[in-house]
Design an enzyme around this catalytic site. Structure first.
Site, mmCIF file in Angstrom:
data_model
loop_
_atom_site.group_PDB
_atom_site.id
_atom_site.type_symbol
_atom_site.label_atom_id
_atom_site.label_comp_id
_atom_site.label_asym_id
_atom_site.label_seq_id
_atom_site.Cartn_x
_atom_site.Cartn_y
_atom_site.Cartn_z
ATOM 1 N N TYR A 131 11.272 7.270 15.869
ATOM 2 C CA TYR A 131 11.215 7.397 14.402
ATOM 3 C C TYR A 131 12.410 8.209 13.882
ATOM 4 C CZ TYR A 131 9.131 8.139 9.769
ATOM 5 O OH TYR A 131 8.888 8.164 8.408
ATOM 6 N N ARG A 146 0.855 -1.200 0.000
ATOM 7 C CA ARG A 146 0.000 0.000 0.000
ATOM 8 C C ARG A 146 0.892 1.252 0.000
ATOM 9 N NH1 ARG A 146 -1.540 -0.548 6.433
ATOM 10 N NH2 ARG A 146 0.202 0.737 7.137
ATOM 11 N N LYS A 152 15.411 6.967 11.417
ATOM 12 C CA LYS A 152 15.562 7.540 10.073
ATOM 13 C C LYS A 152 16.887 8.310 9.949
ATOM 14 C CE LYS A 152 11.695 6.199 7.956
ATOM 15 N NZ LYS A 152 11.655 5.397 6.722
HETATM 16 N N1 LIG Z 1 3.665 9.271 4.703
HETATM 17 C C1 LIG Z 1 4.578 10.185 5.040
HETATM 18 O O1 LIG Z 1 4.270 11.362 5.255
HETATM 19 C C2 LIG Z 1 6.027 9.784 5.166
HETATM 20 C C3 LIG Z 1 6.941 10.777 5.536
HETATM 21 C C4 LIG Z 1 8.275 10.442 5.636
HETATM 22 C C5 LIG Z 1 8.685 9.160 5.356
HETATM 23 N N2 LIG Z 1 7.789 8.203 4.998
HETATM 24 C C6 LIG Z 1 8.290 6.861 4.720
HETATM 25 O O2 LIG Z 1 7.728 6.368 3.517
HETATM 26 C C7 LIG Z 1 7.762 4.933 3.569
HETATM 27 C C8 LIG Z 1 6.422 4.360 3.101
HETATM 28 O O3 LIG Z 1 5.420 4.671 4.054
HETATM 29 P P1 LIG Z 1 3.939 5.110 3.645
HETATM 30 O O4 LIG Z 1 3.813 6.535 3.961
HETATM 31 O O5 LIG Z 1 3.611 4.641 2.279
HETATM 32 O O6 LIG Z 1 3.066 4.336 4.767
HETATM 33 P P2 LIG Z 1 2.277 2.939 4.755
HETATM 34 O O7 LIG Z 1 1.992 2.664 6.180
HETATM 35 O O8 LIG Z 1 1.139 3.002 3.810
HETATM 36 O O9 LIG Z 1 3.326 1.886 4.172
HETATM 37 C C9 LIG Z 1 4.309 1.271 4.975
HETATM 38 C C10 LIG Z 1 4.401 -0.179 4.542
HETATM 39 O O10 LIG Z 1 5.479 -0.807 5.270
HETATM 40 C C11 LIG Z 1 5.056 -2.102 5.633
HETATM 41 N N3 LIG Z 1 5.836 -2.638 6.761
HETATM 42 C C12 LIG Z 1 5.831 -2.237 8.053
HETATM 43 N N4 LIG Z 1 6.655 -3.026 8.783
HETATM 44 C C13 LIG Z 1 7.204 -3.938 7.912
HETATM 45 C C14 LIG Z 1 8.135 -4.987 8.045
HETATM 46 N N5 LIG Z 1 8.660 -5.311 9.242
HETATM 47 N N6 LIG Z 1 8.484 -5.685 6.950
HETATM 48 C C15 LIG Z 1 7.939 -5.383 5.752
HETATM 49 N N7 LIG Z 1 7.048 -4.400 5.552
HETATM 50 C C16 LIG Z 1 6.682 -3.688 6.629
HETATM 51 C C17 LIG Z 1 3.582 -1.930 5.995
HETATM 52 O O11 LIG Z 1 2.892 -3.168 6.007
HETATM 53 C C18 LIG Z 1 3.116 -0.970 4.890
HETATM 54 O O12 LIG Z 1 2.655 -1.670 3.755
HETATM 55 C C19 LIG Z 1 8.145 4.562 5.009
HETATM 56 O O13 LIG Z 1 9.511 4.207 5.079
HETATM 57 C C20 LIG Z 1 7.916 5.844 5.762
HETATM 58 O O14 LIG Z 1 8.690 5.937 6.940
HETATM 59 C C21 LIG Z 1 6.458 8.489 4.899
#
Ligand SMILES: NC(=O)c1ccc[n+]([C@@H]2O[C@H](COP(=O)([O-])OP(=O)(O)OC[C@H]3O[C@@H](n4cnc5c(N)ncnc54)[C@H](O)[C@@H]3O)[C@@H](O)[C@H]2O)c1
Length: 277
Positions: free
Chosen positions: A154, A17, A158
């Site tokens: 977090y 997702r 990161k």
């Molecule tokens: N959404 C934001 O504003 C934002 C900001 C900064 C960084 N990020 C980073 O972007 C990346 C994607 O996140 P997103 O925003 O799409 O959120 P999201 O929660 O939709 O996706 C995160 C995915 O990681 C998977 N996951 C979690 N633990 C896991 C594990 N142990 N092994 C395998 N998969 C695992 C989850 O099942 C999920 O599908 C992440 O690394 C997040 O830290 C997101």
């Protein structure tokens, strides 16, 4: 359909997702073969089936070294080579520094820092054997470049990933493997919604009206992250390595102050004025 990744094979973590799924979709549209991985198996399988034969799903908990070996084998067996790793899976819980438990703190480090390390280690040989160099894209965060209230676990994880990325780029550059970091901020996904809800609940930060704090005045979409990842995965970025690429609507350019009511009122008045003119 484009051809910016024609002939390349990619593995993306956390691809069931959010930004990972959007990245897999864009990669397939640009000619790549993609192994989508996650711990959310039903969602991940359904997402890969939507993309047809160019995408397959494999279970991969990024904290488990044996899962990495298995998923990388799935990629090379199915598609015959290995070119791109996107370390996208992530975990976020916003808890005040005096309240976060050791377990919660360490889960951030396991998923967001150890996971990408295990991934980098697992793909070096397959990338070398494929003979085309390689591109590793780590999804960090603006919270890997600066601190944040409620973000002890977090931000620590990161920041660790930012350091890991730079260090791996220095070591792997001579092998033709590039390593870069994308630092998103304010992207509308399930993680952001859940993290913000918990954060606001602490009383450290109260929600402002809409997206007042972002200079571009909107939350990012998963596709905004995916397009940057595509650039770094493709040969178009062939002279980029060891660098951080921020995708945050201008958020981290701003001075991080809490919303002052007068300023919020001023901004909404300004917006209404510009609509009238
Ligand atoms: N959404 C934001 O504003 C934002 C900001 C900064 C960084 N990020 C980073 O972007 C990346 C994607 O996140 P997103 O925003 O799409 O959120 P999201 O929660 O939709 O996706 C995160 C995915 O990681 C998977 N996951 C979690 N633990 C896991 C594990 N142990 N092994 C395998 N998969 C695992 C989850 O099942 C999920 O599908 C992440 O690394 C997040 O830290 C997101």
């Amino acid at each position: 359909m484009g051809n910016r990744l024609e002939g390349k094979v990619a593995l993306i973590t956390g691809a069931a997702r959010g930004s990972g799924e959007a990245t897999a979709r864009l990669f397939v549209n640009e000619g790549a073969k993609v192994v989508m991985t996650d711990v959310l198996d039903d969602l991940g399988k359904a997402a890969s089936e939507e993309l047809g034969e160019a995408a397959i799903y494999a279970h991969l908990d990024v904290t488990q070294a044996e899962d990495w070996d298995n998923a990388v084998n799935v990629a090379t067996k199915a598609f015959g080579r290995f070119d791109i790793l996107v370390n996208n899976a992530g975990f976020a819980r916003y808890v005040p520094v005096d309240k976060i438990t050791e377990e919660e703190f360490m889960t951030h480090l396991y998923v967001n820092t150890l996971g990408p390390f295990l991934g980098i280690r697992a793909v070096i040989d397959p990338m070398r054997r494929s003979g085309g160099g390689g591109s590793i894209v780590n999804i960090g965060s603006t919270n890997g470049l600066r601190g944040s209230a409620g973000g002890a676990g977090y931000c620590a994880s990161k920041h660790g990933l930012t350091g890991l990325s730079r260090s791996a780029a220095v070591e792997l550059g001579p092998l033709g493997i590039r390593v870069n970091l994308v630092a998103p901020g304010g992207v509308a996904t399930q993680m952001a919604t859940e993290a913000q809800a918990a954060w606001y609940g602490t009383g450290i930060l109260e929600p402002g009206p809409g997206d007042w704090s972002l200079p571009l005045k909107r939350m990012g979409e998963p596709a905004d992250v995916a397009t940057m990842v595509l650039f770094l995965a493709s040969d178009e970025s062939s002279y980029c390595s060891g660098a951080e690429f921020v995708v945050d609507g201008g958020m981290s350019a701003d001075h991080p102050t809490k919303p002052a009511e007068a300023w919020v009122e001023h901004l909404s008045a300004l917006q209404q004025q510009s609509v009238r003119h």
